[in-house]
Scaffold this motif. Structure first.
Motif, PDB file in Angstrom:
ATOM      1  N   THR A 183       8.786  -9.322  -5.713  1.00 19.14           N
ATOM      2  CA  THR A 183       9.933  -8.691  -6.011  1.00 19.14           C
ATOM      3  C   THR A 183      11.398  -9.178  -6.122  1.00 19.14           C
ATOM      4  O   THR A 183      12.169  -9.399  -6.883  1.00 19.14           O
ATOM      5  N   GLY A 184      11.604  -9.939  -4.911  1.00 14.76           N
ATOM      6  CA  GLY A 184      12.873 -10.641  -4.663  1.00 14.76           C
ATOM      7  C   GLY A 184      12.590 -12.184  -4.861  1.00 14.76           C
ATOM      8  O   GLY A 184      13.712 -12.642  -4.695  1.00 14.76           O
ATOM      9  N   LEU A 204       0.848  -1.226   0.052  1.00 13.72           N
ATOM     10  CA  LEU A 204      -0.042  -0.057   0.137  1.00 13.72           C
ATOM     11  C   LEU A 204       0.816   1.265  -0.021  1.00 13.72           C
ATOM     12  O   LEU A 204       0.446   2.376  -0.387  1.00 13.72           O
ATOM     13  N   TYR A 205       2.166   1.141   0.590  1.00  9.04           N
ATOM     14  CA  TYR A 205       2.967   2.445   0.454  1.00  9.04           C
ATOM     15  C   TYR A 205       4.296   2.085   0.610  1.00  9.04           C
ATOM     16  O   TYR A 205       4.755   0.853   0.641  1.00  9.04           O
ATOM     17  N   ASP A 206       5.090   2.969   0.423  1.00 12.01           N
ATOM     18  CA  ASP A 206       6.621   2.923   0.239  1.00 12.01           C
ATOM     19  C   ASP A 206       7.269   2.630   1.567  1.00 12.01           C
ATOM     20  O   ASP A 206       6.889   2.896   2.591  1.00 12.01           O
ATOM     21  N   ASN A 207       8.215   1.740   1.300  1.00 10.03           N
ATOM     22  CA  ASN A 207       9.042   1.134   2.643  1.00 10.03           C
ATOM     23  C   ASN A 207       8.011   0.316   3.788  1.00 10.03           C
ATOM     24  O   ASN A 207       8.343   0.359   4.974  1.00 10.03           O
ATOM     25  N   GLN A 208       7.117  -0.185   3.276  1.00  6.17           N
ATOM     26  CA  GLN A 208       6.153  -1.151   3.797  1.00  6.17           C
ATOM     27  C   GLN A 208       6.930  -2.399   4.463  1.00  6.17           C
ATOM     28  O   GLN A 208       7.633  -2.934   3.684  1.00  6.17           O
ATOM     29  N   LEU A 246       8.634  -8.104   4.875  1.00  5.32           N
ATOM     30  CA  LEU A 246       9.335  -7.569   3.415  1.00  5.32           C
ATOM     31  C   LEU A 246      10.801  -7.253   3.658  1.00  5.32           C
ATOM     32  O   LEU A 246      11.327  -6.580   4.672  1.00  5.32           O
ATOM     33  N   PRO A 247      11.267  -6.875   2.448  1.00  2.00           N
ATOM     34  CA  PRO A 247      12.911  -6.282   2.448  1.00  2.00           C
ATOM     35  C   PRO A 247      12.670  -4.946   2.764  1.00  2.00           C
ATOM     36  O   PRO A 247      11.544  -4.365   2.649  1.00  2.00           O
ATOM     37  N   LYS A 248      13.790  -4.333   3.007  1.00  8.41           N
ATOM     38  CA  LYS A 248      13.888  -2.728   3.073  1.00  8.41           C
ATOM     39  C   LYS A 248      13.700  -2.232   2.002  1.00  8.41           C
ATOM     40  O   LYS A 248      14.033  -2.800   0.849  1.00  8.41           O
ATOM     41  N   ASN A 249      13.053  -1.139   2.110  1.00 11.63           N
ATOM     42  CA  ASN A 249      13.068  -0.113   0.819  1.00 11.63           C
ATOM     43  C   ASN A 249      12.037  -0.572  -0.067  1.00 11.63           C
ATOM     44  O   ASN A 249      12.345  -0.237  -1.195  1.00 11.63           O
TER      45      ASN A 249
END
Length: 550
Positions: free
Chosen positions: A517-518, A451-455, A487-490
Motif C-alpha cells: 500500500t505504501g 485479515l482485518y482493519d487497523n492490523q 504495518l502503518p497505522k489505519n
C-alpha cells in the motif's frame, strides 16, 4: 605470503580434514596419531578437553563426562552435556572437534589452518546448517561456506579424473545420517537433480540393533535378567562397533562381555547381522527408489553409476542389496572416509578465490567486515582474511581448462502459515523441495493481504518441511521460526502485503516483507528456532579459545 584452505567432513562418528596441495591435488591430512580420520568424541578431564581416540577410550571409563554422536543434536537442542555444573551446547562440543582437527593439521603441515569449508548432510535444514557454521566460528575459524556432503563427494569425483557426461547417484551412509543425491556431471558443471534421506539414520542405528542383540544373547547365556550399568553400556557399544567392522571381512565375529561379575563371550554371524538390520537397510533402499522416481519425473530416466560414500557403506550388505535392486547400474566405492573432505577442500579453493575477487582495494583497507556480492549472494567478509594468495593456481585443479560450476537444488520446502476469511489456517509452500538454484540462491515472492482493519503487524511463521504440495495442514513441529512485519497505522482489511523468502546455497533462509500500500520495504528479522543468538555465539567463541584441546 601464500596459504592453504581446507575442507572438513564433520562426521557423526568420525571426522576428517583435507587440503589441496601445491600440485593442486586433494589430500587428507593425518592427525597426530597418524590416522586419516578422527573419532568425533569429546571427553572432559579437569580444565582440559580430550578429542579423538583417547576420548573414545575414556568413554568406557567415564561415560558421564564424554559426548558421542553430537552431530545428531545439532540445531535440535541447546544441550549436549553438563560438566562441572555448566551446560555445553552441541555447537560448543562440535567446535572442540573442529579445533582438534585443525590443531593437528597445523602441527603436521607447519601452517595456520583458518579458512575452511565444512560439510553437512544434504538433508540438514536451516537450523542444523546454521549450527554447523556457528560451531566453526566458535572454533575460531573463517567458515568460507557450508556444503552438502554428497555435493562435496561429487566435486571430488568430478575433479579426480576427466569424466564423460553422466548421471550419478550418490548413496551416502555415514555414522549418523543417510543421504541419497542424484547429480548430472559434465566437463563444466555439476548439477544436483534431487536429494532425499534421513538425518537420523546411519551406522549408529546398526550399532544399536547389534547392541540389543548381543545384550540379549548375554542375558540368555547367564540365565537371568541383569542391569547394564553405564560402564557396561559404553563397553558394549564400543565392542559392538568393533564386531560390526570385523564382519566386513569375516563371516563371524565376537567379543567377551563382563557385567556385574558375569563374563561371557557373545558372537554374531554376518547373516544374522544382515537379518536383524534388514529393516534399516530397506529404509535406505526406499529413499533411493523415491529419489530415482523424482529424477525420472524431471527427465533423467537413466542412472549411469552409483557411488558409495560414507564409512557405513563398507558393510557388505549395502553393496549386495544395491546390486540386487539396481543390478543394471555400475556400483563404485568412492573413498568412503575421505571423499567428502577432499571435495570440501576443492570447494574451499573455489569459494576463497571468488570471495577474494569480489573485494576491492578499498575493502582491503578495512579491518572490519565489508558487504560484497559473490555470485549473486550478498555476504559480509573480513577483507583481511583474503589478502594472501593460494600456494598454487586454482586453474591447476580444472580439467581441460574448465572449472566446474555447481548448480544445487533445494533439499527442503519452506512454507508460511496463512489464514482464510473463514479462519481456517494452513501452510502454503513458497519454496518447493528439489527446485534448482542455478544462481546459488532461490528467491520467491508471494502476495498476501491483511485479515482485518487497523492490523498493526503481519506475523510471518515459517515451516520447513518435505512436502511437495502447495498446501498442507499446519504441523507446529515443522515450525522453524518467526518474523514480524510492522504495518502503518489505519491499514484497512485486504491491504496487499508481499512476503519474500530467499534461500542461499548454504541452506540459510532470509525473510523480507513489503507493505504494498505504501510501497515500503521492510527487512524483517527472522528468528530461527534452535539457533543461538549472536551474543551467545560471541561469548562461546571467546570462552572456547581459553580451553586447551588435547
Amino acid at each position: 605470503m601464500s596459504k592453504y584452505v581446507f575442507g572438513i567432513d564433520l562426521g557423526t562418528t568420525y571426522s576428517c580434514i583435507a587440503r589441496v596441495d601445491d600440485t593442486a591435488r586433494a589430500e587428507v591430512i593425518k592427525n597426530n596419531d597418524g590416522d586419516n580420520i578422527t573419532p568425533s568424541v569429546v571427553a572432559f578431564e579437569g580444565d582440559n578437553v580430550i578429542v579423538g581416540a583417547d576420548a573414545k577410550a575414556e568413554a568406557v571409563l567415564n561415560p558421564e563426562t564424554t559426548v558421542m554422536l553430537v552431530k545428531t543434536l545439532m540445531g535440535k537442542t541447546d544441550f549436549a552435556i553438563n560438566y562441572n555444573g555448566e551446560d555445553k551446547t552441541p555447537e560448543e562440543i562440535s567446535a572442540f572437534i573442529l579445533r582438534k582437527l585443525t590443531q593437528d593439521a597445523s602441527e603436521q603441515l607447519g601452517v595456520e589452518v583458518k579458512d575452511v569449508v565444512i560439510t553437512c548432510p544434504a538433508y540438514f535444514g536451516t537450523a542444523e546448517r546454521t549450527a554447523t557454521k556457528n560451531a566453526g566460528k566458535i572454533a575460531g575459524l573463517n567458515v568460507l561456506e557450508i556444503i552438502s556432503e554428497p555435493t562435496a563427494a561429487a566435486l571430488y569425483y568430478g575433479c579426480a579424473k576427466e569424466q564423460d557426461e553422466k548421471t550419478i547417484l550418490i548413496y551416502d551412509l555415514g555414522g549418523g545420517t543417510f543421504d541419497v543425491t542424484i547429480m548430472r556431471i559434465s566437463a563444466d558443471k555439476i548439477e544436483v537433480i534431487c536429494s532425499d534421506g534421513d538425518h537420523d539414520l546411519g551406522g549408529k542405528n546398526w550399532d544399536e540393533v547389534l547392541i540389543g542383540y548381543l545384550a540379549n544373547q548375554f542375558v540368555e547365556k547367564i540365565g537371568y535378567d541383569i542391569e547394564f550399568d553405564e560402564y557396561a553400556k559404553q563397553d558394549l557399544r564400543l565392542k559392538a562397533e568393533k564386531i560390526k567392522k570385523q564382519l566386513t571381512s569375516r563371516s563371524q565375529a565376537g567379543d567377551m562381555l563382563e557385567v556385574m561379575g558375569n563374563r561371557e563371550k557373545v558372537t554374531v554371524t554376518r547373516d544374522e547381522f544382515d537379518e536383524i538390520t534388514s529393516t534399516l537397510l530397506n529404509e535406505t533402499l526406499k529413499k533411493t527408489k523415491e529419489a530415482i522416481e523424482v529424477a525420472k519425473n524431471k527427465g533423467y530416466d537413466v542412472i549411469d553409476e552409483i557411488l558409495l560414500v560414507g564409512g557405513s557403506t563398507r558393510m557388505p550388505q549395502v553393496r549386495k542389496a544395491l546390486a540386487k535392486n539396481f543390478g543394471q547400474i555400475e556400483i563404485k566405492i568412492l573413498e568412503p572416509d575421505e571423499a567428502v573432505a577432499k571435495g570440501a577442500a576443492i570447494h574451499a579453493v573455489n569459494v576463497y578465490v571468488n570471495n577474494q575477487k569480489s573485494l576491492t582495494a578499498k575493502d582491503f583497507e578495512s579491518n572490519g567486515e565489508v558487504k560484497v556480492t559473490v555470485n549473486g549472494n550478498e555476504r559480509e567478509l573480513k577483507a583481511q582474511d583474503y589478502k594472501e594468495e593460494l600456494t598454487f593456481s586454482p586453474e591447476m585443479m580444472s580439467i581441460g581448462g574448465n572449472t566446474r560450476e555447481i548448480v544445487i537444488a533445494t533439499t527442503k520446502s519452506f512454507a508460511v502459515k496463512v489464514e482464510n476469511k473463514e479462519g481456517i489456517k494452513s501452510c502454503f509452500n513458497m519454496i518447493i523441495k528439489n527446485e534448482a538454484m542455478p544462481s546459488g540462491f532461490l528467491e520467491v515472492s508471494g502476495n498476501f493481504s491483511t485479515l482485518y482493519d487497523n492490523q498493526a503487524t503481519v506475523d510471518i511463521e515459517i515451516y520447513e518441511n518435505d512436502y511437495m504440495d502447495k498446501y498442507f495442514e499446519v504441523d507446529e513441529d515443522l515450525k522453524i521460526g518467526d518474523a514480524v512485519l510492522e504495518l502503518p497505522k489505519n491499514t484497512p482489511v485486504g491491504s496487499p502485503v508481499e512476503i519474500t523468502l530467499k534461500l542461499n546455497k548454504e541452506g540459510i533462509l532470509e525473510v523480507k516483507g513489503l507493505d504494498k500500500t505504501g510501497s515500503k520495504q521492510v527487512n524483517v528479522k527472522f528468528e530461527t528456532k534452535g539457533v543461538m543468538t549472536k551474543e551467545e555465539l560471541e561469548r562461546l567463541t571467546q570462552k572456547s579459545q581459553g580451553i586447551a584441546v588435547l
